[in-house]
Design an enzyme around this catalytic site. Sequence first.
Site, PDB file in Angstrom:
ATOM      1  N   GLY A  49      22.698 117.697  17.361  1.00 40.95           N
ATOM      2  CA  GLY A  49      23.382 117.137  16.143  1.00 40.95           C
ATOM      3  C   GLY A  49      22.571 116.835  14.842  1.00 40.95           C
ATOM      4  CD  GLN A  54      19.598 112.718  11.928  1.00 36.87           C
ATOM      5  OE1 GLN A  54      20.701 113.253  12.300  1.00 36.87           O
ATOM      6  NE2 GLN A  54      18.747 112.473  12.637  1.00 36.87           N
ATOM      7  CB  CYS A 102      17.440 110.052  17.060  1.00 32.14           C
ATOM      8  SG  CYS A 102      18.034 110.071  15.257  1.00 32.14           S
ATOM      9  CG  LEU A 103      16.686 116.245  15.732  1.00 37.46           C
ATOM     10  CD1 LEU A 103      17.586 117.309  14.824  1.00 37.46           C
ATOM     11  CD2 LEU A 103      15.634 116.922  16.662  1.00 37.46           C
ATOM     12  CG  HIS A 144      23.176 109.960  18.391  1.00 34.13           C
ATOM     13  ND1 HIS A 144      22.323 109.347  19.038  1.00 34.13           N
ATOM     14  CD2 HIS A 144      22.324 110.380  17.205  1.00 34.13           C
ATOM     15  CE1 HIS A 144      20.931 109.386  18.260  1.00 34.13           C
ATOM     16  NE2 HIS A 144      21.195 110.043  17.014  1.00 34.13           N
ATOM     17  CD  GLU A 145      24.157 113.483  15.222  1.00 31.09           C
ATOM     18  OE1 GLU A 145      23.799 113.246  14.055  1.00 31.09           O
ATOM     19  OE2 GLU A 145      23.445 113.609  16.003  1.00 31.09           O
ATOM     20  CG  HIS A 148      22.441 109.390  12.059  1.00 31.14           C
ATOM     21  ND1 HIS A 148      21.441 108.897  12.187  1.00 31.14           N
ATOM     22  CD2 HIS A 148      22.237 110.426  13.548  1.00 31.14           C
ATOM     23  CE1 HIS A 148      20.559 109.164  13.032  1.00 31.14           C
ATOM     24  NE2 HIS A 148      21.105 109.941  13.898  1.00 31.14           N
TER      25      HIS A 148
HETATM   26 NI    NI Z   1      20.040 110.707  15.655  1.00 32.49          NI
END
Ligand code: NI
Length: 188
Positions: A49, A54, A102-103, A144-145, A148
């Site tokens: 995701g 991000q 998480c990236l 999760h997304e 963000h």
């Molecule tokens: Ni994340």
Amino acid sequence: MSKTKILPIVAYGDPVLKRVADEIEPDYPELGQLVDNMFETMYEASGVGLAAPQVGLSIRLFIVDATPFCEDHPELDGFVKVFINPVILEESGKKWPFNEGCLSIPAIREDVFRKPKILIEYYDENWELQEKEFDGMAARVIQHEYDHIEGILFTDHLPALKRRMLKGKLTDITNGIVDADYKMRFPK
Ligand code: NI
């Protein structure tokens, strides 16, 4: 359409990750190109995701491709989606833990508790309004997304003690002291 581009992923500590993102209009410039770039960026980083903040854009847009989880969760086969201006209308069920990453926060994974079922309204990539229920792992990836674009990171869900224990590592990430095998942009 021009060639897709890999975008640097914004690291923990950048204020864009803490901002509540803004809705967009259908005439948002080069939205299709942005979505393509986000998919390319997510695949390059082996993520499931990616949310617009991000990549430094405070807008209510995220993408998911949860097919890597498909071996353990066959219902995720073909679960590739674009969410524009989403609103989670309902979350239900007993919270369950899953070890999330998480990236924007490389090399840290922690158990996060989330409710198993959601009802969400969103526009898809064709600006068709959708209202859908998701559960289990699909719901989790979306939650999760969605966090963000609300300025929330998975670490915000952790108990205070756990967060305190991670503080040094998180500061290192902000300062660029971390090994990620994809392109990142650090606040310092
Ligand atoms: Ni994340």
